[in-house]
Design an enzyme around this catalytic site. Sequence first.
Site, PDB file in Angstrom:
ATOM      1  N   GLY A 151       0.814  -1.212   0.000  1.00  0.00           N
ATOM      2  CA  GLY A 151       0.000   0.000   0.000  1.00  0.00           C
ATOM      3  C   GLY A 151       0.840   1.250   0.000  1.00  0.00           C
ATOM      4  O   GLY A 151       1.879   1.342  -0.673  1.00  0.00           O
ATOM      5  N   CYS A 152       0.422   2.228   0.779  1.00  0.00           N
ATOM      6  CA  CYS A 152       1.100   3.522   0.802  1.00  0.00           C
ATOM      7  C   CYS A 152       2.543   3.429   1.281  1.00  0.00           C
ATOM      8  O   CYS A 152       3.342   4.322   1.004  1.00  0.00           O
ATOM      9  CB  CYS A 152       0.317   4.493   1.689  1.00  0.00           C
ATOM     10  SG  CYS A 152      -1.347   4.871   1.087  1.00  0.00           S
ATOM     11  N   ALA A 153       2.886   2.370   1.994  1.00  0.00           N
ATOM     12  CA  ALA A 153       4.258   2.195   2.478  1.00  0.00           C
ATOM     13  C   ALA A 153       5.180   1.632   1.412  1.00  0.00           C
ATOM     14  O   ALA A 153       6.395   1.541   1.617  1.00  0.00           O
ATOM     15  CB  ALA A 153       4.269   1.278   3.699  1.00  0.00           C
ATOM     16  N   GLY A 154       4.634   1.239   0.240  1.00  0.00           N
ATOM     17  CA  GLY A 154       5.418   0.534  -0.756  1.00  0.00           C
ATOM     18  C   GLY A 154       6.592   1.315  -1.315  1.00  0.00           C
ATOM     19  O   GLY A 154       7.625   0.726  -1.662  1.00  0.00           O
TER      20      GLY A 154
END
Length: 356
Positions: free
Chosen positions: A138-141
């Site tokens: 997700g956004c941490a990728g």
Amino acid sequence: MTRIAAVHGALAPHRRTQSEITDMVARTCLPEGTDRRVLDRLHRSAKVGSRHMTLPLERYEELDGFGAANDVFIAAATDLGAKAVRAALHMAGLSAADVDLLIFTSVTGIAAPSIDARLAGRLGLRPDVKRLPLFGLGCAGGAAGLARMHDYLLGRPDHVAILLSVELCSLTFQRNDASMANLVATGLFGDGAAAVVACGANRPGGPDETAGPTIVDTRSHLYPDTGRVMGWDVRSSGFQVVLDPQVPDVVRRYLADDVEGFLGDHGLKPKDVTAWVCHPGGPKVLEAVTEALDLPDHALDVTWRHLADVGNLSSSSVLHVLRDTLAEHRPPPPGTPGVLLAMGPGFACELVLLRW
């Protein structure tokens, strides 16, 4: 240490104002005759002025089912990803034949062969190029991808690696879903890509080998009992967003200890950091980050500006913020520390310590 040689961001072709997107969401997500004032309020509170979309707005009303949306994802992600990688390699003064590793991250579509495999021949990568597709971060990728690229280059210091993120979030918007999570997501997320070229410590290359920052260290942290804070429920209609309103509270509870411990291992404190490269999770999340870390005024200005201009691009966003930080007319002083951070499903935090 790993040197970041180039960062390039790309955006989907159709730019629309927030109000235009809100009107489309009202038509496709709300039952006929429903009062749309809650939707309007949620989209205004996202503090997003415009976003880039993969398709013309009217096409979203026709897009039916997971298969149809995923077919669009594969074609569009391949096109946009190719543009991002080509531009990043050109900026770095390197060719496709120089690339030893291609990491691909996305959470908005799936493909087998993966997008990185589809790009290899198109870009002219070597047949022996190593590939690492990542899904679910997700956004941490974007931050996690940088960290895994750094791990690889520590062991292969004469190699060149590329991280490619492509997130076409608009293809995950759920028709006929008036849930708060879907309405929030449709007001926040946009479509874009980013490519980062990095070189190992022993790999010369590029027109200016000292231009980019270096990656000093990385850290990951999974938080307990937060598995339903953020993510997807996979349905026949596609990816149905899981987005709990307690995300800012999780940030306030954990982030300061993570950052202070990470920096402390290098003899640093938050006040020593000259640039914060933060993922734009949304206004409440950014306020929580500022509060938790006791950041000075304007520390997250680049992130706020990115959010207003194009919305949240999931894993691509923090890489766009990195690009914009590098392009600022007042870049951080050489030799000083920076922190790149992002959070995503797990619930997890990814930290990258940079040296400018």
